[in-house]
Structures are given as C-alpha cells and as structure tokens.
Write an enzyme that holds these catalytic residues in place. Structure first.
Site, PDB file in Angstrom:
ATOM      1  N   LYS A 123     -32.443 -25.828 -22.015  1.00  0.00           N
ATOM      2  CA  LYS A 123     -31.867 -26.897 -22.840  1.00  0.00           C
ATOM      3  C   LYS A 123     -33.029 -27.604 -23.506  1.00  0.00           C
ATOM      4  O   LYS A 123     -33.845 -28.244 -22.829  1.00  0.00           O
ATOM      5  CB  LYS A 123     -31.103 -27.884 -21.965  1.00  0.00           C
ATOM      6  N   GLU A 168     -16.050 -30.633 -22.755  1.00  0.00           N
ATOM      7  CA  GLU A 168     -16.577 -29.517 -23.547  1.00  0.00           C
ATOM      8  C   GLU A 168     -15.465 -28.636 -24.095  1.00  0.00           C
ATOM      9  O   GLU A 168     -15.708 -27.509 -24.519  1.00  0.00           O
ATOM     10  CB  GLU A 168     -17.557 -28.688 -22.716  1.00  0.00           C
TER      11      GLU A 168
HETATM   12  P1  PGA Z   1     -24.556 -31.706 -19.117  1.00  0.00           P
HETATM   13  O1  PGA Z   1     -23.816 -30.432 -18.530  1.00  0.00           O
HETATM   14  O2  PGA Z   1     -24.913 -31.444 -20.516  1.00  0.00           O
HETATM   15  O3  PGA Z   1     -23.559 -32.804 -18.913  1.00  0.00           O
HETATM   16  O4  PGA Z   1     -25.793 -31.903 -18.253  1.00  0.00           O
HETATM   17  C1  PGA Z   1     -24.149 -29.116 -18.881  1.00  0.00           C
HETATM   18  C2  PGA Z   1     -24.603 -28.315 -17.678  1.00  0.00           C
HETATM   19  O5  PGA Z   1     -24.685 -28.844 -16.554  1.00  0.00           O
HETATM   20  O6  PGA Z   1     -24.925 -27.128 -17.816  1.00  0.00           O
HETATM   21 ZN    ZN Z   2     -25.532 -27.026 -15.488  1.00  0.00          ZN
END
Ligand code: PGA
Ligand code: ZN
Length: 426
Positions: free
Chosen positions: A335, A204
């Site tokens: 998300k 990231e």
């Molecule tokens: P991921 O990580 O998109 O790989 O699940 C992001 C998070 O855990 O917040």
């Molecule tokens: Zn997370």
C-alpha cells in the site's frame, strides 16, 4: 522540470477530507493524485496528518495541504519530474521522523504519485509504462482479489473477518476474471436477498455481512460461487483478510460474534479449520501486527497457501526483511500510502521479491477516483491487485483501468496462470 506544486482538500469514498496534489512542469505537463486512507491502520504505517479538533471529526487536512505548498513545493521546483527516486529522496529529506510524522504521509504520497503522473506525461508514455521503465520491470496484468462480503472495521465489527474475497486464477484474462467476478458478486446479493439478509454494502462495496458467524459468511460465499455456475476450488478460489490486529484482546483474539476469547494457538486452529473446509488460498494478517512468531508457526503448518502480511509489514522494506528472516509470510501487501512515497513502496516490493515472495498491490478502505495504484501493480509486475469489492465507483474505476491496460498490453500479459492452491482442501 517541475514548475509548480499545488494542493487542495478533496473528499474520499467515506466522505472524509483527503489531500489532492497537482504537479506542473515547464513543458505544460500536469500530474494529479489523491491520497487514500485506511480504517484498519497498522501502528507502524507512515503517519497521515489530520488537523484534530471538533470540525469534520478532527479529520480535516489543512495542515497537510499547507505542508505541500509551504515545504514541499519550494523543494521540488526545478527538479526533473522523471527523476522519481530523486523527488522521493527530497520528500524523505524534508521529514526526519522516518514515518512522515511532520510532513504527513497523506501530503507525501499524493505528491509522490502526482510527480509519477507528471513524469509519464513528460515522457509521453502511459503511466504503467513509465513505472516499468523507471523501475526497470517487465509489466504484467495482475490477478484481481475482489471482496464479496465486507466485515471487521469496514462494517462496524458486524462479523470478525474483514474481507471475504474471491480470486479467479483459472481465468484466461483479466477481462474474463471480471466477468466471473461480476456473476459471483450479483449471485451473492441474490442469495442474501433470498435469505432476508440483504442490508446494503460495507465500506469497500462488499455486501453488508448480515451473518451470525464467520462460517455462515463462508458458506454463503460458497453458495454464491455455485449459484454463479462455478465449482469452488476450480476456476474460483477464496481468500480472507482477517485483519487480526483489530481483534486483539490482551494476549489473545476476541471473536465477538460467538463471544469467544482465543489464545494465538486456538485462533490458529480456528483458521486452519476454515482452510480445511473451504478452498481458501490466501490468508492476510492472521495475527496481530507484531506477532512474527505466530505468523511463522502458522506459515509452517499451512504449507502452500499465501500468508499475506499487511499490518505486519506496512509496506516497509525493513519489516519485510525481518519477516522474511523469521519465515513469517510468503506474500507482501503493498500500500503506497503506508510507505509514504512511491520509491519506499517499491523498496518494500523489491525486498519481498528478493525473499521469493509474491506481492499484492492494494487500495485502502478510504479511496477516490484515483487509479494510480493500478498502474503501479501493472508497471511493477506485482502479480496481484486488491481494491475492494465489485461496486462503488472508487472501486470500479480501478478494475476498469486494468481492463483498459490489458487491452493495450494483450491478455498474454495476464499472470494469473501461477498456481494458487490449497492442498489441504483439495
Ligand atoms: P484499510 O483496510 O484500508 O482500512 O486498512 C484494507 C486492508 O486491511 O487490507
Ligand atoms: Zn489488510
């Protein structure tokens, strides 16, 4: 009125295939969105559809693309693009699994977001405004949560903790918070170089965690904040995503760096010690994805700080309700691809707000130039936004979009004024 829905394979920030959907309306409108993808996914998330097999590591998305064109497109033709809930209900109706196992959550989320864009175009307003109007919210500019060091599944397990992040609740505007963040990110890179530890960046965009312990990463973060001319705990505070599901080993948690295997109490003790030693105001996923009771006990002992559920809640309204009843957290990570549609994500966010929680709209570790989630964060008045680090354009595109929206809304819409405190450390 939707006239056509088209899909194609495009590529995400890890160079892996993902689904892009375009929605056209009779009035000439075009909405486009790209599905993101996680690396540390929760078991209870909506399921992304991948082809399997040998090619592209089994990650190709031709089945999901075909589902958009063969199943979703016929169902959405003629539907009003401004009717987001109606569209999302149709997507729900096309998949009886409850988790988009058949359709693919990558197909559904890209479609749902593309319709949101098309709806905004039909209405002639910016996307954030369309979101606020559709779901009847007061828009606000979120507080950024920005990764400085990446770890865990985003850095081949180089350190245990997945995200070492900062927030700048003491900033007067989002724009100012970006300036402070930029200074700290660059200072962290300089500090790493001085110690001969600089080794590129993780998934990231956070600096590669070339450390011998999790504490060493925290010490380096403190040093970077100071090197940027800030006093840790004043304008700038720290947050961690432990992503503990990834560390689970039998009934305990394995800290690979020190070769320790801790039970839940020992692990809780360890994190509590960090909260005493560092100005940490938020801990995400301190325990594995079904450990409601451990979360609840941790939540009681850590008083004022944000206990954030990600893999625990998976942006699912029912799981948020269960977690609220158990007293497991006080903040929900949102998300949209964990939910599979915009409406489902909004339902989870609503459930969190009903419980008196805070909410953080979040990107995934696999991202793209798509900036829809920034508009969701603003339009839904979510309060906080987490999109990874301060490098790589799939991250910067999102920070930049928020800078633009703040200019349109004015810095009075910045919500960072809310107290974020760590009473133990202070
Ligand atoms: P991921 O990580 O998109 O790989 O699940 C992001 C998070 O855990 O917040
Ligand atoms: Zn997370």
């Amino acid at each position: 009125e939707i006239s056509d829905v088209q899909a194609r394979r495009v590529w995400d920030s890890r160079g892996l295939p993902t689904v892009e959907v375009e929605v056209r309306t009779r009035s000439g409108g075009l909405g486009r969105a790209i599905a993101p993808a996680g690396a540390s996914c929760g078991t209870h998330e909506a399921v992304e559809l991948r082809d399997g097999g040998d090619r592209l590591g089994g990650k190709d998305v031709s089945r999901a693309v075909a589902n958009v064109e063969e199943l979703i497109a016929p169902a959405l033709r003629g539907v009003d693009a401004r009717d987001q809930c109606g569209v999302d209900a149709k997507l729900d109706g096309l998949d009886s699994s409850g988790a988009f196992r058949t359709l693919g959550a990558n197909a559904s989320v890209a479609t749902s977001l593309a319709v949101l864009h098309a709806g905004a175009q039909s209405t002639g307003v910016p996307l954030w405004r369309h979101v606020a109007d559709t779901f009847d919210r007061a828009p606000s500019i979120p507080l950024a949560e920005t990764q400085i060091f990446g770890g865990g599944a985003h850095a081949s397990g180089r350190v245990d903790v997945q995200d070492f992040m900062i927030m700048v609740p003491g900033a007067g505007s989002f724009d100012e918070s970006m300036v402070v963040t930029a200074e700290i990110y660059r200072a962290a890179g300089r500090c790493m170089a001085e110690q001969g530890r600089l080794a590129g960046v993780a998934d990231e965009g956070g600096w590669w965690p070339n450390f011998d312990s999790n504490e060493q990463a925290l010490d380096m973060l403190m040093r970077a904040i100071e090197a940027a001319g800030e006093t840790p705990g004043e304008r700038v505070v720290i947050s961690l995503d432990i992503a503990a599901t990834q560390l689970r080993h039998g009934s305990g948690y394995r800290m690979a760096l020190e070769g320790a295997l801790l039970d839940a109490d020992g692990f809780s003790e360890r994190i509590a010690r960090w909260i005493e030693r560092y100005p940490i105001v938020a801990i995400e996923d301190p325990f594995a994805e079904d450990a409601y009771e451990n979360f609840a006990r941790f939540r009681q002992r850590t008083a004022a700080i944000q206990v954030v559920g990600d893999d625990l809640l998976v942006t699912n309204a029912l799981r948020v309700r269960e977690a609220a009843a158990a007293g497991a957290c006080n903040t929900a990570l949102i998300k949209v691809n964990q939910a599979g549609t915009v409406s489902r994500a909004v339902a989870a966010l609503d459930e969190a707000h009903r419980a008196g929680w805070r909410t953080i709209v979040s990107a995934r570790s696999g991202e793209s130039e798509d900036v829809s989630i920034v508009h969701l964060a603003v339009g839904l008045g979510a309060g906080q936004l987490k999109v990874g680090s301060f490098a790589r354009s799939e991250r910067m595109a999102k920070w930049n979009e928020c800078v633009r929206i703040e200019q349109a809304l004015g810095s009075k819409a910045f919500v960072a004024g809310e107290p974020l405190t760590n009473t133990w450390w202070a």
